[in-house]
Design a protein around this motif. Structure first.
Motif, short mmCIF file in Angstrom:
data_model
loop_
_atom_site.label_atom_id
_atom_site.label_comp_id
_atom_site.label_asym_id
_atom_site.label_seq_id
_atom_site.Cartn_x
_atom_site.Cartn_y
_atom_site.Cartn_z
N ILE A 25 -8.72 -5.62 15.67
CA ILE A 25 -7.55 -6.49 15.52
C ILE A 25 -6.57 -6.23 16.67
N ALA A 26 -7.09 -6.15 17.88
CA ALA A 26 -6.26 -5.77 19.03
C ALA A 26 -5.08 -6.70 19.23
N SER A 27 -5.29 -8.00 19.12
CA SER A 27 -4.20 -8.96 19.35
C SER A 27 -3.10 -8.79 18.31
N ASP A 28 -3.48 -8.59 17.05
CA ASP A 28 -2.48 -8.42 15.99
C ASP A 28 -1.73 -7.10 16.15
N LEU A 29 -2.42 -6.07 16.58
CA LEU A 29 -1.74 -4.80 16.84
C LEU A 29 -0.74 -4.95 17.98
N THR A 39 -1.96 -1.93 26.53
CA THR A 39 -1.45 -0.74 25.82
C THR A 39 -2.27 -0.47 24.56
N VAL A 40 -2.62 -1.54 23.86
CA VAL A 40 -3.48 -1.36 22.68
C VAL A 40 -4.82 -0.76 23.10
N GLY A 41 -5.30 -1.15 24.27
CA GLY A 41 -6.54 -0.56 24.78
C GLY A 41 -6.43 0.94 24.95
N LEU A 42 -5.21 1.42 25.23
CA LEU A 42 -5.01 2.86 25.38
C LEU A 42 -5.24 3.61 24.07
N PHE A 43 -5.14 2.91 22.94
CA PHE A 43 -5.41 3.57 21.66
C PHE A 43 -6.86 4.06 21.61
N THR A 44 -7.76 3.26 22.16
CA THR A 44 -9.17 3.66 22.23
C THR A 44 -9.41 4.62 23.38
N THR A 45 -8.76 4.38 24.52
CA THR A 45 -8.92 5.27 25.67
C THR A 45 -8.49 6.69 25.32
N ALA A 46 -7.36 6.81 24.63
CA ALA A 46 -6.86 8.13 24.25
C ALA A 46 -7.87 8.87 23.39
N LEU A 47 -8.50 8.15 22.45
CA LEU A 47 -9.51 8.77 21.61
C LEU A 47 -10.70 9.23 22.44
N PHE A 48 -11.13 8.39 23.41
CA PHE A 48 -12.31 8.74 24.20
C PHE A 48 -12.06 9.92 25.12
N VAL A 49 -10.82 10.09 25.59
CA VAL A 49 -10.52 11.22 26.48
C VAL A 49 -10.78 12.54 25.77
N THR A 50 -10.24 12.68 24.56
CA THR A 50 -10.44 13.93 23.82
C THR A 50 -11.85 13.99 23.23
N ALA A 142 -16.17 -6.03 11.58
CA ALA A 142 -16.22 -7.06 10.54
C ALA A 142 -15.24 -6.77 9.40
N VAL A 143 -15.07 -5.51 9.05
CA VAL A 143 -14.31 -5.15 7.86
C VAL A 143 -12.81 -5.08 8.12
N VAL A 144 -12.42 -4.47 9.24
CA VAL A 144 -10.99 -4.25 9.49
C VAL A 144 -10.19 -5.56 9.48
N PRO A 145 -10.66 -6.65 10.11
CA PRO A 145 -9.88 -7.90 10.02
C PRO A 145 -9.69 -8.40 8.59
N GLN A 146 -10.66 -8.13 7.72
CA GLN A 146 -10.53 -8.54 6.32
C GLN A 146 -9.49 -7.69 5.59
N VAL A 147 -9.52 -6.39 5.84
CA VAL A 147 -8.57 -5.48 5.19
C VAL A 147 -7.15 -5.73 5.67
N GLU A 148 -7.02 -6.24 6.91
CA GLU A 148 -5.68 -6.50 7.46
C GLU A 148 -4.90 -7.47 6.59
N TRP A 150 -4.39 -7.39 3.56
CA TRP A 150 -3.64 -6.65 2.55
C TRP A 150 -2.81 -5.51 3.15
N LEU A 151 -3.32 -4.89 4.19
CA LEU A 151 -2.65 -3.70 4.72
C LEU A 151 -1.95 -3.94 6.05
N GLY A 152 -2.13 -5.11 6.64
CA GLY A 152 -1.46 -5.39 7.90
C GLY A 152 -1.93 -4.49 9.03
N TRP A 153 -0.99 -4.07 9.89
CA TRP A 153 -1.34 -3.28 11.07
C TRP A 153 -1.93 -1.91 10.73
#
Length: 390
Positions: A25-29, A39-50, A142-148, A150-153
């Motif tokens: 849900i990158a656009s919604d984030l 910047t949202v892409g950095l959320f994944t980049t940060a995870l991959f660095v560590t 597939a699942v995260v966009p559906q859960v959004e 109810w739970l939003g971001w």
């Protein structure tokens, strides 16, 4: 055995889910955080660095303290820092907590492979474990966009917590892995795995198999949309095969190694050649059947080498099997980390991305030239074990 395999796959699921959950849900984030998509892409980049940095240390933790114990700690780390990501939609907080989550995913994946192996899982079971990680990545999309709804971001992080907690239940119910005295390194062999040249070809192999496939997967929809005249839906369906087929082809590679070890090296080599051919077909982008064939060939290449690469690494370093697997897996993470933005930059060059896809095809062929020997792929040892069991 079944509970152990389930526990190992739970670790694979937790890792794979976190690799793609924020991208789902990158656009919604971007809208909720008030930042751009980069910047949202950095959320994944940060995870991959560590995730990359912790591969070998995570393997050493599994070797020293036991894979199941290391995996349980890793799941706790994932759950805690994914939970902290939900505190507020602040970009710096997400980047920090995602980076800390990356330590958990690194240890979880290496520990999962080590646990399946310690429980007596065959190369085919290693393939099942590997397929679980890819399945989780696809499921998150597939699942995260559906859960959004109810739970939003908070949906990417809440689902990551749920997957980690489920993993704790499954792995907690699994049997402890048998602690065995580790043999000393062979005479004249460095104790560290990083400089062990026998592992380097396996690292190159897996860097092509997973690293290039994920790199392509990030941009294949863009390629098909721009050059294939395909709608987003059709392009997405075709592009998904570059990774989704790995759910089937990873167990297939393990089955070949276990049941037909003499053909394992040939199968790995053919899959790399297929990856190169598939990349070229994807760059052609049309007609749709040609693009689909290209995506399928890449999907085969992402799967077949998995079990031989991981099994071979563990057998080459019985003194530090999980650390050896961490080196091989870390090399692929490095390719993804560097290759994904570089391939994206090629869309600004003449050819609009096709030159970048051509370079990726050449890298597939380069990996083929450095194909590990049958011994490095664990063929001889696997064949001997099968003969004894038969």
């Amino acid at each position: 055995m079944k509970r152990a395999i389930a526990g190992g796959c739970a670790l694979g699921l937790a890792t794979g889910w976190n690799i793609s959950n924020t991208g789902a849900i990158a656009s919604d984030l971007a809208h909720r955080y008030g930042v751009g998509l980069a910047t949202v892409g950095l959320f994944t980049t940060a995870l991959f660095v560590t995730h990359l940095a912790a591969q070998i240390p995570g393997g050493r933790a599994s070797d020293q303290f036991g894979a199941r114990r290391a995996g349980l700690v890793a799941l706790v780390v994932i759950a805690i820092f994914s939970g902290l990501s939900m505190v507020a939609p602040v970009a710096w907080l997400a980047i920090v907590t995602r980076a800390l989550t990356g330590f958990g995913t690194a240890v979880a994946f290496v520990a999962g492979s080590a646990y399946v192996r310690a429980a007596g899982g065959s190369p085919a079971m290693q393939g099942v474990f590997g397929g679980s990680g890819l399945a989780a990545g696809g499921s998150a999309l597939a699942v995260v966009p559906q859960v959004e709804r109810w739970l939003g971001w908070r949906a990417p992080y809440a689902t990551a917590v749920a997957v980690a907690l489920l993993g704790l239940v499954v792995l907690g119910a699994a049997p402890p892995d048998e602690r065995r005295a580790r043999p000393r390194p062979a005479a004249g062999l460095r104790a560290g795995v990083l400089l062990d040249r026998r592992l380097h070809r396996l690292a190159v192999l897996y860097s092509a198999s997973l690293g290039l496939s994920v790199t392509l997967g990030n941009w294949v929809v863009t390629m098909l949309d721009r050059h294939g005249g395909l709608g987003k839906g059709t392009a997405g369906a075709i592009g998904s095969m570059t990774l989704a087929l790995g759910i089937l082809t990873r167990p297939l590679g393990g089955w070949i190694l276990h049941e037909h070890p003499a053909r394992a090296r040939l199968a790995v080599g053919v899959s790399l050649a297929g990856g190169a051919a598939g990349t070229i077909l994807l760059a052609a982008a049309r007609p749709p059947l040609v693009a689909a064939l290209g995506a399928a060939l890449v999907g085969v290449a992402v799967g077949i080498p998995f079990a031989p690469a991981f099994t071979g690494a563990a057998l080459l370093r019985p003194d530090s099997p999980a650390a050896a697997v961490g080196l091989v897996n870390g090399a692929a993470a490095a390719v993804i980390l560097v290759g994904t933005p570089l391939l994206g930059l090629s869309f600004g060059l003449p050819g609009d991305g096709r030159a970048g896809f051509g370079v990726v095809a050449a890298l597939w062929l380069g990996a083929l030239l450095l194909l590990p020997t049958a011994r490095q792929l664990g063929v001889a040892a696997t064949g001997a074990q099968r003969s004894r069991s038969g």
